[in-house]
Design an enzyme around this catalytic site. Structure first.
Site, PDB file in Angstrom:
ATOM      1  CG  ASP A 112      43.843  42.896  37.954  1.00 28.37           C
ATOM      2  OD1 ASP A 112      44.367  43.944  37.529  1.00 28.37           O
ATOM      3  OD2 ASP A 112      43.442  41.979  37.205  1.00 28.37           O
ATOM      4  CD  GLU A 183      46.438  45.313  40.617  1.00 25.44           C
ATOM      5  OE1 GLU A 183      46.333  45.661  39.428  1.00 25.44           O
ATOM      6  OE2 GLU A 183      47.093  44.310  40.971  1.00 25.44           O
TER       7      GLU A 183
END
Length: 311
Positions: A112, A183
């Site tokens: 992320d 992610e």
């Protein structure tokens, strides 16, 4: 006298015997090295298998796991992992792992941050004439759960994930799981290949959406576009009605229809009310002639009066 000769002979025999025994000893010295030499060919082959094992170990996790450089997952992801364990971890959902530490959640956390950094730097360098507010909106849309989930489905990454038996099929995974998978892959590639490898992976999948979003100018917020056009025409705000629902409570789909005044438009199904409303707004814009489908996706035309298109 005979006893003396006998004694002398006895001593001579001892000497002679000593010479013979000395010969035997000498012969024994020769035979012992021969025996050692005979053992050398037996001892010499022993290191060879060790060298082979060392070469096999040097091939890394891929060799140890039986995963070759031609693993189809490498081709799909677009990165050849040196540490295959990282790829496996990125593809392991918490529902199938013994502990959450053995799932992709930590890689998701890292990915992320890497994803945000890559997008921010790319937008900053590529669009020097864009204001901070414009870049922030664009970045927020590109790193959103919806976009990451869409990228996973487009690339087919969801078909590689390992999930528990209690989960639904991979084709019906919620967006949170799909976004987490993207992610996680970003994080795994970053650890395995460095920042450049992660950057290449992200932009390879994001670039088409960046261009399309800039062309649309509204981050695919079709409800906002429809609202503006309806207000410009003095027709009031669009309304949205739920026409149907299906699926279990934890993964319910909705059918939404947009309406302006007395005109109702084609309804749209979505995995959430928000998604269905966006789809319904897009249908309305198409039917009103304000959106055409181009090579990069739906494109909003220059605003015109909407009144002429109404019944």
């Amino acid at each position: 006298m005979p006893s003396k000769r006998s004694s002398t002979a006895s001593r001579s025999g001892k000497v002679s015997s000593g010479k013979v025994s000395s010969g035997k000893v000498s012969s024994g010295k020769v035979s012992r090295p021969a025996k050692k030499a005979s053992r050398k060919p037996v001892a010499q082959p022993a290191p060879k298998p060790v060298a082979k094992r060392q070469r096999a170990a040097a091939s890394g996790p891929a060799g140890a796991s039986g995963t070759s450089k031609h693993d189809e997952r490498f081709a799909l992801i677009g990165h050849v992992f040196g540490d295959v364990a990282l790829m496996r971890l990125a593809l392991t959902h918490a529902s199938v792992s013994d502990t959450r530490m053995a799932s992709n959640e930590r890689l998701e956390f890292l990915g992320d941050a890497v994803l945000g950094q890559v997008i921010c730097e790319h937008l900053y360098r590529r669009y020097p004439d864009r204001l901070e507010g414009d870049l922030t909106k664009l970045k927020s849309y590109l790193v959103s759960r919806e976009m990451c989930a869409q990228l996973v489905r487009e690339a087919g990454f969801h078909r590689m994930i390992s999930i528990g038996k209690g989960m639904i099929s991979v084709d019906q995974l919620p967006k949170s799981v799909l976004a987490g998978l993207f992610e996680s892959l970003v994080g795994a590639i970053y650890l395995d290949g460095g920042s450049e490898a992660a950057r290449a992976f992200v932009l390879r999948h994001m670039e088409p959406h960046i261009e399309r979003t800039l062309q649309l100018g509204h981050q695919e917020n079709y409800k906002s576009v429809l609202q503006q056009l309806a207000q410009q025409a003095g027709l009031g705000s669009p309304t949205y009605s739920v026409m149907g629902e299906r699926g279990p409570d934890h993964e319910k789909n909705f059918e939404i229809r947009a309406q302006i005044g007395d005109r109702a438009f084609t309804s749209c199904w979505g995995m959430s009310k928000k998604a269905a409303e966006q789809g319904a707004a897009l249908h309305a814009l198409r039917e009103l002639g304000f959106v055409v489908d181009g090579p990069t996706g739906p494109q909003v035309q220059a605003p015109q009066s909407i009144a002429d298109t109404m019944p």
